[in-house]
Design a protein around this motif. Sequence first.
Motif: not given
Length: 459
Positions: A392-409
């Motif tokens: 469940a913590g991984g879901i929260v991290f994954a949601a943030g990463s899905m936004v951060m990865g492309p946004a950073l790029g």
Amino acid sequence: MTAPGKIWRAGTLTYTTGGLVLLCFWLLWGDFPWAMKDRAVGPSATLLIKQLGVSDFLYGLIIVGFPNFTNTFLSPAISYISDRHRGRWGRRIPFLLFTTPFIVFGIYLMGLTHLLGGWLHEGIPALPEHHAKLIVFCIGWILLDFGATLSASLFNALANDVVPKEVLGRFFALFRMVSLAAGMIYNAWLINKVENHALEILFGVGTFYGIGLLSLCWKVKEGEYPPPEAEPPLPGGAGKKRTLLLRVAHSAADYLRQSFSLPYYRWYMAASAVASLAFTPVNFFSIQYAQKLNLGMDRYGIYLVITYCCSLVISFTLGILSDRFHPLRTGLAALILYAVLMFASFALMADAVYFGVLFILHGVVSGSFFTLTASLGSRLLPHGLFAQFSSAGGIVFAAGSMVMGPALGKTLDLLHQDYRYVFLIGGFVTVAAIGLFVKIYHNYLEHGGDQGYRPPMPE
């Protein structure tokens, strides 16, 4: 690490000191190819995909965003099932066995990117060669991601089930040391050869992973577990036919209710996710930064070897500190140090000399955080639902990463690849993580603290 003559317990499992040492040997033996897969595949994938001329946005979407998208539903599903599974071989090992072929063949296929991509282009001339190679790479990446996502939450859950809690901090520190050793091997001798020898390197890593995980699953034994909770009743009474779809829907609802109903665990998941995201900007764009500064991969590899050597020396001491002072306190100290480092790095970064020093410090401090907090979930989460709450913590991290990865790029594309800003972004994310860690520390004290902590249980 152990006291002679002492009997160690983990659930229904009991160990003599010699038995505990043997357990650690087999877990660490399995962890070494696991760590080699983690240390080698990520940088190799970065070098392979950048050879195909993709933008930073597309790189962030494929390498960062996609794995975290699949993590939002694959990891919760396998964790929920695994926590409730009772079988002859345990509740973790059968699923680790199931995921191994996907990981191995995914790594193999990535190694065949250029060869199979060339064949695909020859068979379909209208398909540009770099597109054909990207298709092959992505198929391998998807297979690898499927297996790795399913197994990631189970590996630590296995350790949580079979390792006595008194030594978890030191045990995870040993995990960290093995991971660092794998990183040193890859970056000292292999990273500068990936662009020309990806096939040989990735085939070796995939084969080694398969052998190591099969050995671990054969030699490590799980204990007995209490019966799982009864499934929630379906609407319409007991006589209603239990269709597969309805059972899945009710299991998902039960998962979400248990995992996210209590604010205590929502704060914990947010803190863990944001802290992990703080290191993402530098971690995922350091190779591109080094290349822009005209640093060869041999020199970049040397920086990483120095980083891992420093981390290796201090890892076991950090594990002792975590056991003694609690991973919440030690992790908070590491975050404060990292925030200072990130803002200083943004101000100082000017050329390749500064890059080397600051990149090494980034690796040592961020690695220290993960070593110091490796046992945090085991110390705060309900034991019987450990894998579920971790996922469940991984879901929260994954949601943030899905936004951060492309946004950073995309941000870096707009900034014309001025990678100095990854330090500034990392600093601001770390400040947010510090605030969240202070919050969960207060919550921890309210639930008994060091003397009488009892994790709240969902209804």
